[in-house]
Design a protein around this motif. Sequence first.
Motif, PDB file in Angstrom:
ATOM      1  N   LYS A 180      39.818  10.196  28.717  1.00  0.00           N
ATOM      2  CA  LYS A 180      38.858   9.099  28.823  1.00  0.00           C
ATOM      3  C   LYS A 180      38.414   8.956  30.275  1.00  0.00           C
ATOM      4  O   LYS A 180      39.157   9.272  31.201  1.00  0.00           O
ATOM      5  CB  LYS A 180      39.475   7.770  28.370  1.00  0.00           C
ATOM      6  CG  LYS A 180      39.784   7.670  26.891  1.00  0.00           C
ATOM      7  CD  LYS A 180      40.346   6.290  26.561  1.00  0.00           C
ATOM      8  CE  LYS A 180      40.675   6.164  25.075  1.00  0.00           C
ATOM      9  NZ  LYS A 180      41.236   4.818  24.767  1.00  0.00           N
ATOM     10  N   GLY A 181      37.206   8.477  30.442  1.00  0.00           N
ATOM     11  CA  GLY A 181      36.706   8.200  31.777  1.00  0.00           C
ATOM     12  C   GLY A 181      35.595   7.180  31.697  1.00  0.00           C
ATOM     13  O   GLY A 181      34.875   7.107  30.690  1.00  0.00           O
ATOM     14  N   ASP A 182      35.439   6.377  32.750  1.00  0.00           N
ATOM     15  CA  ASP A 182      34.331   5.432  32.766  1.00  0.00           C
ATOM     16  C   ASP A 182      33.239   5.912  33.718  1.00  0.00           C
ATOM     17  O   ASP A 182      33.376   6.948  34.381  1.00  0.00           O
ATOM     18  CB  ASP A 182      34.801   4.012  33.094  1.00  0.00           C
ATOM     19  CG  ASP A 182      35.351   3.857  34.506  1.00  0.00           C
ATOM     20  OD1 ASP A 182      35.056   4.706  35.376  1.00  0.00           O
ATOM     21  OD2 ASP A 182      36.064   2.874  34.747  1.00  0.00           O
ATOM     22  N   ARG A 183      32.167   5.168  33.787  1.00  0.00           N
ATOM     23  CA  ARG A 183      31.020   5.579  34.583  1.00  0.00           C
ATOM     24  C   ARG A 183      31.297   5.570  36.077  1.00  0.00           C
ATOM     25  O   ARG A 183      30.549   6.169  36.856  1.00  0.00           O
ATOM     26  CB  ARG A 183      29.813   4.680  34.267  1.00  0.00           C
ATOM     27  CG  ARG A 183      29.289   4.877  32.857  1.00  0.00           C
ATOM     28  CD  ARG A 183      28.092   3.990  32.559  1.00  0.00           C
ATOM     29  NE  ARG A 183      27.575   4.280  31.224  1.00  0.00           N
ATOM     30  CZ  ARG A 183      26.688   5.227  30.969  1.00  0.00           C
ATOM     31  NH1 ARG A 183      26.214   5.970  31.945  1.00  0.00           N
ATOM     32  NH2 ARG A 183      26.262   5.423  29.733  1.00  0.00           N
ATOM     33  N   HIS A 184      32.354   4.921  36.490  1.00  0.00           N
ATOM     34  CA  HIS A 184      32.739   4.900  37.907  1.00  0.00           C
ATOM     35  C   HIS A 184      33.657   6.062  38.266  1.00  0.00           C
ATOM     36  O   HIS A 184      34.041   6.205  39.424  1.00  0.00           O
ATOM     37  CB  HIS A 184      33.417   3.577  38.250  1.00  0.00           C
ATOM     38  CG  HIS A 184      32.482   2.405  38.192  1.00  0.00           C
ATOM     39  ND1 HIS A 184      32.915   1.093  38.289  1.00  0.00           N
ATOM     40  CD2 HIS A 184      31.120   2.340  38.048  1.00  0.00           C
ATOM     41  CE1 HIS A 184      31.880   0.272  38.205  1.00  0.00           C
ATOM     42  NE2 HIS A 184      30.787   1.009  38.047  1.00  0.00           N
ATOM     43  N   GLY A 185      34.055   6.865  37.277  1.00  0.00           N
ATOM     44  CA  GLY A 185      34.902   8.018  37.551  1.00  0.00           C
ATOM     45  C   GLY A 185      36.384   7.785  37.410  1.00  0.00           C
ATOM     46  O   GLY A 185      37.184   8.676  37.709  1.00  0.00           O
ATOM     47  N   ASN A 186      36.805   6.611  36.975  1.00  0.00           N
ATOM     48  CA  ASN A 186      38.219   6.375  36.708  1.00  0.00           C
ATOM     49  C   ASN A 186      38.630   7.184  35.481  1.00  0.00           C
ATOM     50  O   ASN A 186      37.936   7.165  34.456  1.00  0.00           O
ATOM     51  CB  ASN A 186      38.482   4.885  36.459  1.00  0.00           C
ATOM     52  CG  ASN A 186      38.132   4.038  37.662  1.00  0.00           C
ATOM     53  OD1 ASN A 186      38.681   4.214  38.740  1.00  0.00           O
ATOM     54  ND2 ASN A 186      37.188   3.114  37.488  1.00  0.00           N
ATOM     55  N   LEU A 187      39.755   7.897  35.578  1.00  0.00           N
ATOM     56  CA  LEU A 187      40.128   8.842  34.538  1.00  0.00           C
ATOM     57  C   LEU A 187      41.498   8.560  33.949  1.00  0.00           C
ATOM     58  O   LEU A 187      42.412   8.117  34.643  1.00  0.00           O
ATOM     59  CB  LEU A 187      40.124  10.274  35.091  1.00  0.00           C
ATOM     60  CG  LEU A 187      38.828  10.789  35.716  1.00  0.00           C
ATOM     61  CD1 LEU A 187      39.018  12.223  36.186  1.00  0.00           C
ATOM     62  CD2 LEU A 187      37.653  10.681  34.750  1.00  0.00           C
ATOM     63  N   VAL A 188      41.616   8.866  32.651  1.00  0.00           N
ATOM     64  CA  VAL A 188      42.890   8.807  31.935  1.00  0.00           C
ATOM     65  C   VAL A 188      43.106  10.168  31.280  1.00  0.00           C
ATOM     66  O   VAL A 188      42.202  10.697  30.619  1.00  0.00           O
ATOM     67  CB  VAL A 188      42.894   7.704  30.858  1.00  0.00           C
ATOM     68  CG1 VAL A 188      44.235   7.687  30.120  1.00  0.00           C
ATOM     69  CG2 VAL A 188      42.612   6.346  31.474  1.00  0.00           C
ATOM     70  N   PHE A 189      44.290  10.739  31.465  1.00  0.00           N
ATOM     71  CA  PHE A 189      44.636  12.027  30.866  1.00  0.00           C
ATOM     72  C   PHE A 189      45.648  11.792  29.758  1.00  0.00           C
ATOM     73  O   PHE A 189      46.479  10.881  29.844  1.00  0.00           O
ATOM     74  CB  PHE A 189      45.213  12.967  31.919  1.00  0.00           C
ATOM     75  CG  PHE A 189      44.305  13.154  33.104  1.00  0.00           C
ATOM     76  CD1 PHE A 189      43.273  14.067  33.072  1.00  0.00           C
ATOM     77  CD2 PHE A 189      44.472  12.381  34.246  1.00  0.00           C
ATOM     78  CE1 PHE A 189      42.427  14.232  34.144  1.00  0.00           C
ATOM     79  CE2 PHE A 189      43.636  12.531  35.336  1.00  0.00           C
ATOM     80  CZ  PHE A 189      42.607  13.456  35.290  1.00  0.00           C
ATOM     81  N   LYS A 190      45.604  12.620  28.721  1.00  0.00           N
ATOM     82  CA  LYS A 190      46.464  12.402  27.562  1.00  0.00           C
ATOM     83  C   LYS A 190      47.629  13.380  27.541  1.00  0.00           C
ATOM     84  O   LYS A 190      47.441  14.598  27.559  1.00  0.00           O
ATOM     85  CB  LYS A 190      45.662  12.537  26.265  1.00  0.00           C
ATOM     86  CG  LYS A 190      46.463  12.161  25.016  1.00  0.00           C
ATOM     87  CD  LYS A 190      45.594  12.154  23.778  1.00  0.00           C
ATOM     88  CE  LYS A 190      46.390  11.692  22.556  1.00  0.00           C
ATOM     89  NZ  LYS A 190      45.560  11.687  21.332  1.00  0.00           N
TER      90      LYS A 190
END
Length: 264
Positions: A180-190
């Motif tokens: 997942k990622g938002d428009r600001h570039g913050n990321l979540v990896f699974k």
Amino acid sequence: MDKVISSAAEAVADIPDGATLTVGGFGLCGIPSVLIKALLESGVRDLEVVSNNAGVDDWGLGLLLGAGRLRRVVASYVGENKEFARQYLSGELEVELTPQGTLAERMRAGGSGIAAFYTRTGVGTQVADGGMPWRYDAEGNVVKSSPAKPTQVFATRDGEHEFVLEEAIVADFGIVRAWKGDRHGNLVFKDSARNFNPLAAMAGRVTIAEVEELVEPGDLDPNEVHLPGVYVHRVVPLTPEQAADKRIEKRTVRAAAGEQKAGS
């Protein structure tokens, strides 16, 4: 700042010939396969790639390798790619093998502004002493070897030990894949796809992330963010088909309950 780019092709369009790339993933798990394919289609060549491994012959970085687009690879493991071995042993490809933990820390250090660090890993071996074959010629002669690295003795909790100095890695571009990622570039990896992705992202001067699910700013719990958007410059949302296209590096099966294995 909205960092979303409409396509992978647009996101990698300014990566020039001769660039250095850090690439996330471990085996085929968590690799930025869409961005790699876009690089292949862009025609860019003479790339230096820093990655745990080089994919397999028909997927991941193996696509760039098979097309002759890579000039140098810094990796810790390359055993699943026959074309990689052929190019290396025939003098077509320069290879710097690095202990896995050291490689991870070199990328993390680069993203943290740390120029170099000392580690005990590799002391007393060619990693520290030099002489590891980096490049062969067509006849199988070593024409370029790793240099010796500075070492120093430090007092630790369990006595004095020798350490070797390892330099940080900073690349022109980093390419990674996130769940997942938002428009600001913050990321979540699974799960295990987290692997080298945050480190590869940190080490890139310009980092491009392909994301399986794009969400709006504020939708991600700050406590769930694995990599803050300060490290990410471009976000490429994947289609459902692209997000679902995940190859298995090596498939193994076991006998069903009560079924006897062949040869037993």
